[in-house]
Each structure stands twice: as C-alpha cells, then as structure tokens.
Write an enzyme that holds these catalytic residues in place. Structure first.
Site, PDB file in Angstrom:
ATOM      1  N   ASP A 255      -9.999   2.649   2.683  1.00 32.28           N
ATOM      2  CA  ASP A 255     -10.209   2.173   3.532  1.00 32.28           C
ATOM      3  C   ASP A 255     -10.888   2.815   4.265  1.00 32.28           C
ATOM      4  O   ASP A 255     -11.793   2.403   4.817  1.00 32.28           O
ATOM      5  CB  ASP A 255      -8.762   1.778   3.540  1.00 32.28           C
ATOM      6  CG  ASP A 255      -8.061   0.211   2.885  1.00 32.28           C
ATOM      7  OD1 ASP A 255      -8.986  -0.341   2.744  1.00 32.28           O
ATOM      8  OD2 ASP A 255      -6.679   0.454   3.002  1.00 32.28           O
TER       9      ASP A 255
ATOM     10  N   LYS B  45       0.516  -1.186   0.249  1.00 27.11           N
ATOM     11  CA  LYS B  45       0.511   0.818   0.470  1.00 27.11           C
ATOM     12  C   LYS B  45       1.072   1.346   0.370  1.00 27.11           C
ATOM     13  O   LYS B  45       0.561   2.454  -0.840  1.00 27.11           O
ATOM     14  CB  LYS B  45      -0.983  -0.043   1.397  1.00 27.11           C
ATOM     15  CG  LYS B  45      -1.690  -0.892   0.996  1.00 27.11           C
ATOM     16  CD  LYS B  45      -3.179  -0.745   2.289  1.00 27.11           C
ATOM     17  CE  LYS B  45      -4.085  -2.282   1.822  1.00 27.11           C
ATOM     18  NZ  LYS B  45      -5.488  -1.573   2.937  1.00 27.11           N
TER      19      LYS B  45
END
Ligand code: ATR
Length: 273
Positions: free
Chosen positions: A103, A66
């Site tokens: 997220d 990420k």
C-alpha cells in the site's frame, strides 16, 4: 496449469481488484484468474487454510484482515512487519506463505508517476490511521526528507513520528495555519469516502497554487478535498493511482512482471465516472 489468485475481505463485492488483475492477465497472456472471496473476521483462519489447500498462488487481503492475517503466515517482509499490516500474500515454491504490504509503496509509485519525484518538498500528511502509517514509512524509505503528520488526535500522529524517528506531529489547526509551507499535502483520513461525511479535515484557505495535493480515497475519484484543492490551482493526485500501484506491486511479487498501470488508470477512470 492455470494459476489462481484472490482478494479476501468484508465487504468485498465492490472491489475493483478482480477486474484489474484479470485485465492484466488477459493483456499479458498469462493463464490465470483472480476472484473475490467474502471472508468474515471469524472465518479468516479457515479461509487461509482453504486457499492453501486449494492451491491459490497468492492473494490480496483487505479490510478487516490486514492485521489479523499476520500470525497465520510463515514469513513477513520487514516493511509489512514494521507497518503491522499485510495486503499481499505470496505462496512460495515450498508451499509456505509470505506476507507483504504494497500500500505505502503503491502510493509513492503513484505519486511519482503523476507528478515526478519531489523528495525535497515538505510533506504534510493529514490523518494518522493505518493507511497514513504505511504511506509515511514508504515516503521515508523512498527518501522524502521532511514529513509532518497532522491528526485530530495528535497523540496518534506523535506515535507514528516516533516510529519514523524524524518529522513533526501537529494538530489539524496548526497544519491549517502553516499550510503554505508544504509542497505535498496528502489527505489520508477516512473523510471523503462516498459513504462518509462530506467535509474537509482542514480548511484549504492558505493553499498555494501549484502545491501537489493527493487523496487516498478513489471512489469518488474527485473527493471534496481534491475538488477544493483544484479550485485553488493545486496539482491533483487522485487515490486511484495508489490502488493501481499497490495491485501492480502485488502482481510483480506473484509473477515477476510489472503490468501496465497507465492503461489501467484510463480503464478504471471510465468505470468510476
Ligand atoms: P485507515 O486504516 O483507513 O487509515 P483509521 O485507522 O480508522 O483508518 O484512521 C482514520 C483516520 O481518519 C484517523 O486519522 C482519524 O482521526 P483520529 O485518529 O483522530 O480518529 C481520521 N478521521 C476520521 N474521521 C475524522 C473526522 N471527522 N475529522 C478528522 N479526522 C477524522
């Protein structure tokens, strides 16, 4: 032409993302497919070049890529930039790659779908890792007024609070003692994972009935933290909603349509039983 999407990570075999996105494509009559690709850290650059060359329309990025994917992209959405992490890549019409992070917003969407908007309630976040950071920024962005972050290493909570520009950092012991102040409690440490240690980051002795208690872990669906909170008549929000909504927001970035999250919740609960 058929579009294709992927999720890259290590490990990747147990990801529910391919099932989720392929189900949505099928339900919505979209001619596309979504595949899991196992990519190790040292292969990331090659993998991104291959995804580009082979014409992927977009992909999700999971642990451990990420952060490291950021320098490989052409443009980063300001929120992902602030979080320092990307979980969704979109290939734009000119072929360039843009990174997003869905997220944190996924968590807020899931929370609000489960228990409605409660922006005036005081929020306690337990944990100060990457996941907590994303959620804290998203809560602030969506207008949640009071955010406290408790962490084993208080310095890490302080660093997030400083970036937010408001809120309070505290120790786990302090959070435990003033637990009855909070209307929303979020368990965002890595405890509670099915493979992890089986204990709670804080005691829930002072938990008030009706408090909203959320966990970011969704496998197991009912973590030790949520089981304990449920015994004390809290309103439970499992981590599954966050997973589904981060995927739904990514889907919307790719295709400009928002898929059905409630039906997906039922399907995934069946699978996780
Ligand atoms: P993620 O990116 O998933 O958030 P992370 O960055 O590794 O993961 O963060 C893990 C979080 O779980 C941290 O808040 C960590 O606390 P520390 O910052 O003090 O390390 C917390 N955590 C992990 N194991 C823990 C434990 N046994 N007790 C309390 N907190 C724990």
């Amino acid at each position: 032409m058929k579009k294709w999407f992927a999720v890259i990570g290590d490990p990747i075999a147990h990801s529910k993302s391919p099932f989720m996105h392929n189900t949505w494509f099928h339900e919505m009559g979209i001619d596309a497919t979504y595949i899991p690709i196992h990519v190790k850290s040292e292969q990331l650059e090659e993998a991104v070049a291959a995804l580009k060359l082979l014409g992927a329309s977009g992909w999700n990025v999971t642990i451990p890529h990420k952060e490291s994917i950021i320098p490989l992209l052409d443009d980063i959405d300001p929120i992902a930039q602030k979080m320092g992490a990307v979980n969704t890549v979109v290939r734009l019409n000119d072929g360039s790659l843009k990174g997003y992070n869905t997220d944190g917003a996924g968590f807020v969407h899931a929370l609000e779908e489960a228990v409605g908007k409660n922006k005036e309630k005081k929020v306690l976040m337990i944990g100060a890792g990457g996941a907590s950071r994303g959620i804290a920024f998203a809560l602030q962005q969506y207008g949640y007024e009071q955010i406290h972050i408790a962490n084993r290493t208080v310095l890490k909570a302080e660093a997030i609070i400083q970036e937010l520009g408001e809120g309070i950092a505290l120790s786990l012991e302090q959070a435990e003692k003033q637990l009855n102040q909070y209307g929303i409690i979020i368990q965002a440490t890595s405890l509670g994972l099915s493979t992890g240690e089986n204990k709670l980051p804080i005691s829930l002795d002072l938990l008030q009935e009706g408090t909203i208690v959320a966990d970011i872990v969704y496998n197991p669906l009912m973590t030790p933290f949520l089981l304990e909170a449920e015994k004390r008549q809290a309103k439970i929000v499992t981590g599954l909603g966050m997973f589904i909504h981060q995927g739904a927001i990514a889907f919307n970035h790719w295709l400009g349509q928002y898929p059905n999250t409630e039906k997906m919740m039922e399907k995934l609960i069946e699978q996780l039983k």
